[in-house]
Design a protein around this motif. Structure first.
Motif, mmCIF file in Angstrom:
data_model
loop_
_atom_site.group_PDB
_atom_site.id
_atom_site.type_symbol
_atom_site.label_atom_id
_atom_site.label_comp_id
_atom_site.label_asym_id
_atom_site.label_seq_id
_atom_site.Cartn_x
_atom_site.Cartn_y
_atom_site.Cartn_z
ATOM 1 N N CYS A 199 18.779 13.706 53.232
ATOM 2 C CA CYS A 199 18.131 12.760 52.540
ATOM 3 C C CYS A 199 16.683 13.177 53.131
ATOM 4 N N ALA A 200 16.582 13.287 54.414
ATOM 5 C CA ALA A 200 15.366 13.578 54.954
ATOM 6 C C ALA A 200 14.736 15.004 54.657
ATOM 7 N N ALA A 201 15.716 15.960 54.151
ATOM 8 C CA ALA A 201 15.460 17.407 53.892
ATOM 9 C C ALA A 201 14.768 17.499 52.646
ATOM 10 N N VAL A 202 15.004 16.296 51.706
ATOM 11 C CA VAL A 202 14.320 16.504 50.084
ATOM 12 C C VAL A 202 13.199 15.267 50.265
ATOM 13 N N ALA A 203 12.525 14.860 51.220
ATOM 14 C CA ALA A 203 11.424 14.092 51.004
ATOM 15 C C ALA A 203 10.264 15.085 51.516
ATOM 16 N N HIS A 204 9.361 15.063 50.687
ATOM 17 C CA HIS A 204 8.209 15.651 51.059
ATOM 18 C C HIS A 204 7.335 15.092 51.997
ATOM 19 N N ASP A 205 6.399 15.532 52.468
ATOM 20 C CA ASP A 205 5.477 15.253 53.579
ATOM 21 C C ASP A 205 3.996 14.852 53.124
ATOM 22 N N MET A 206 3.590 14.885 51.960
ATOM 23 C CA MET A 206 2.259 14.685 51.577
ATOM 24 C C MET A 206 2.261 13.025 51.308
ATOM 25 N N ALA A 207 1.501 12.392 51.934
ATOM 26 C CA ALA A 207 1.304 10.944 51.884
ATOM 27 C C ALA A 207 0.403 10.612 50.691
ATOM 28 N N PRO A 208 0.928 9.440 49.999
ATOM 29 C CA PRO A 208 0.251 9.068 48.699
ATOM 30 C C PRO A 208 -1.058 8.710 49.166
ATOM 31 N N ALA A 209 -2.072 8.902 48.125
ATOM 32 C CA ALA A 209 -3.480 8.904 48.429
ATOM 33 C C ALA A 209 -3.683 7.143 48.340
ATOM 34 N N ALA A 210 -4.891 6.893 49.312
ATOM 35 C CA ALA A 210 -5.013 5.516 49.497
ATOM 36 C C ALA A 210 -6.293 5.223 48.351
ATOM 37 N N LYS A 211 -6.334 4.188 48.036
ATOM 38 C CA LYS A 211 -7.440 3.527 47.030
ATOM 39 C C LYS A 211 -8.608 4.003 47.496
ATOM 40 N N PRO A 212 -9.499 4.434 46.301
ATOM 41 C CA PRO A 212 -10.880 4.794 46.789
ATOM 42 C C PRO A 212 -11.598 3.865 47.230
ATOM 43 N N GLN A 213 -12.670 4.166 48.197
ATOM 44 C CA GLN A 213 -13.459 2.945 48.532
ATOM 45 C C GLN A 213 -14.818 3.302 47.676
ATOM 46 N N GLY A 214 -15.214 2.283 47.030
ATOM 47 C CA GLY A 214 -16.488 2.473 46.125
ATOM 48 C C GLY A 214 -16.250 3.523 45.024
ATOM 49 N N ALA A 215 -17.277 3.662 44.354
ATOM 50 C CA ALA A 215 -17.209 4.506 43.110
ATOM 51 C C ALA A 215 -17.200 6.337 43.438
ATOM 52 N N THR A 216 -16.967 6.822 42.378
ATOM 53 C CA THR A 216 -16.881 8.212 42.491
ATOM 54 C C THR A 216 -17.545 8.765 41.054
ATOM 55 N N LEU A 217 -18.338 9.779 41.323
ATOM 56 C CA LEU A 217 -19.268 10.156 40.077
ATOM 57 C C LEU A 217 -18.887 11.753 39.891
ATOM 58 N N LEU A 218 -18.401 12.150 39.186
ATOM 59 C CA LEU A 218 -17.994 13.391 38.619
ATOM 60 C C LEU A 218 -19.044 13.887 37.609
ATOM 61 N N LYS A 219 -19.770 15.078 38.123
ATOM 62 C CA LYS A 219 -20.869 15.400 37.189
ATOM 63 C C LYS A 219 -21.004 16.779 36.746
ATOM 64 N N ASN A 220 -21.664 17.116 35.389
ATOM 65 C CA ASN A 220 -21.839 18.218 34.856
ATOM 66 C C ASN A 220 -20.676 19.083 34.493
ATOM 67 N N ALA A 221 -19.488 18.181 33.959
ATOM 68 C CA ALA A 221 -18.260 18.967 33.387
ATOM 69 C C ALA A 221 -18.298 19.155 32.250
ATOM 70 N N THR A 222 -17.498 20.041 31.756
ATOM 71 C CA THR A 222 -16.980 20.017 30.140
ATOM 72 C C THR A 222 -15.755 18.883 30.210
ATOM 73 N N VAL A 223 -16.035 17.774 29.415
ATOM 74 C CA VAL A 223 -14.775 16.978 29.373
ATOM 75 C C VAL A 223 -14.049 16.669 27.871
ATOM 76 N N HIS A 224 -12.728 16.945 28.226
ATOM 77 C CA HIS A 224 -12.006 16.969 26.776
ATOM 78 C C HIS A 224 -11.258 15.532 26.844
ATOM 79 N N THR A 225 -12.121 14.927 25.886
ATOM 80 C CA THR A 225 -11.991 13.400 25.787
ATOM 81 C C THR A 225 -10.428 13.340 25.197
#
Length: 425
Positions: free
Chosen positions: A18-44
């Motif tokens: 069971c341990a052998a099939v568990a990955h070691d990447m911890a889930p990401a935490a909730k972001p603190q504050g806002a994030t601004l992604l700029k100047n991209a080509t956005v496929h809506t």
């Protein structure tokens, strides 16, 4: 070795496996504050492709889309020359239910019997699966974790692919009932063998009809408050008869789809055909019932020897032409990472690039009842993919960042670790 020693050894080996099939990447935490992604080509997906566009993400949602946006104290990321897509949604997968398909103890995709509507994929889902990070690396943020089996196999759910627990992972979990229609009988040179196969098919269809009749009568009895013995199978199907779910029928051939559609029409059940190789031939029947299709054969060979080599590739275009709502799926577990390649294959065979992208994002979300997902629009979930290059082109696409509900996800995985390891050899 005595019984106690043997039991102790098996317990230790089981824990290690069971341990052998568990990955070691911890889930990401909730972001603190806002994030601004700029100047991209956005496929809506819903409102075309926007050049030199900014996205403001707050509290896991897309707050604002525009140009020259600013936000006090927001984390600013310049994405000049990059593309932003909605997170891809993989339908009809066994992700989280299987680790090594040939190792029974790590395969929870099915159970015994053909009348198991009470079985929940959520009960067996493993959010620590080693497969999940490898699939995320191809831009897939959500997946439909689907039970396998014969007849009524159970209920699926839509999960995000970065979570500590099944509760954190679950996006949409209600009313996804899966029915596997029996394979049509093969015609053999031996007449007796052909008749036996036909009889087995009819018996299997008869059992399905008996199960739905029993479930419907159980629902009627419950509605009239008549005393009856509780049956967890038919109790589990009651929401479907009350219109609070969809029946996902796994079928490919025309006769099977016709019979499945007749069953759904008899009980007025919302219908989704999974597989759907011949679904385009039944436009009148399926459109009358407002049915949808999850097409899963984009990279397959033709099903019949007299069909052209590209038949499987052009079926999404045929579904579009006859007006049947559809999404593109890729049945499997680790190989569901090929979803963008499957969608790309349809572009040369009848779909536009925008339609192919929509079939693995917004359309997929609509079929499983996931609101606020699958498109880039204000108020939608901030589940996004940042790519250097066209996400539908495996030769040029490079996934550089992934966001699920505004959380930036670790793209490390077992494959990348092994790649780096053997570079040093």
């Amino acid at each position: 070795m005595n019984i106690i020693q043997r039991t102790l050894l098996l317990t230790i080996l089981s824990a290690c496996s069971c341990a052998a099939v568990a990955h070691d990447m911890a889930p990401a935490a909730k972001p603190q504050g806002a994030t601004l992604l700029k100047n991209a080509t956005v496929h809506t997906v819903l409102n075309g492709t926007l050049s030199h566009t900014d996205l403001l993400l707050e509290q896991g949602k897309i707050k604002t889309i525009g140009s020259n946006l600013s936000a006090a104290e927001a984390r600013v990321i310049d994405l000049t020359g990059k593309h932003i897509y909605p997170g891809l949604i993989a339908l009809d997968t066994t992700l989280g239910l299987t680790e090594i398909s040939m190792v029974r103890s790590s395969n929870d995709t099915s159970d015994i019997g053909d009348d198991n509507p009470q079985l929940l994929a959520a009960a067996a889902y493993n959010p620590d699966s080693e497969l999940l990070p490898t699939v995320r690396a191809n831009g897939i943020t959500h997946a439909q974790s689907t039970p396998r089996g014969d007849g009524l196999a159970g209920q699926s759910l839509l999960v995000n692919l970065d979570a500590w627990t099944i509760e954190d992972a679950t996006h949409t979990a209600t009313g996804q009932y899966h029915l596997y229609w029996p394979e049509l009988p093969t015609v053999y040179a031996d007449k007796a063998r052909t008749e036996k196969a036909a009889e087995a098919y009819q018996q299997a269809v008869k059992r399905i009809k008996q199960h739905f009749n029993a479930a419907y009568r159980y629902q009627l009895g419950s509605a009239s408050k008549q005393h009856q013995k509780e049956d967890i199978r038919w109790q589990a199907l009651m929401p479907l008869f009350k219109g609070h779910g969809k029946l996902f029928v796994h079928a490919d051939q025309q006769q099977a789809i016709e019979e499945a559609a007749a069953l759904a029409r008899q009980y007025q059940l919302p219908l989704v055909i999974v597989g759907g190789y011949d679904a385009w031939r039944l436009a009148e029947v399926l459109n009358e019932q407002h049915a949808a299709v999850i097409y899963t054969h984009c990279l397959d060979l033709p099903a019949r020897p007299d069909e052209p080599i590209g038949q499987a590739f052009k079926i999404p275009g045929l579904l579009k032409k006859v007006g049947i709502p559809f999404a593109i799926g890729f049945s499997g577990d680790w190989d569901s990472r090929n979803l963008p390649l499957a969608a790309a294959q349809t572009v040369a065979w009848g779909l536009t690039q925008e339609e192919a992208l929509k079939a693995i994002t917004y359309d997929a979300a609509q079929i499983v009842g996931a609101t606020g997902l699958g498109a880039i629009a204000e108020g939608y979930d901030a589940s996004l993919v940042v790519s250097d290059g066209d996400i539908l082109d495996p030769m040029t696409s490079k996934i550089e960042a992934l966001y699920i509900d505004g959380r930036q996800i670790d793209l490390n995985n077992r494959h990348r670790q092994l790649y780096q390891k053997y570079l040093k050899r």
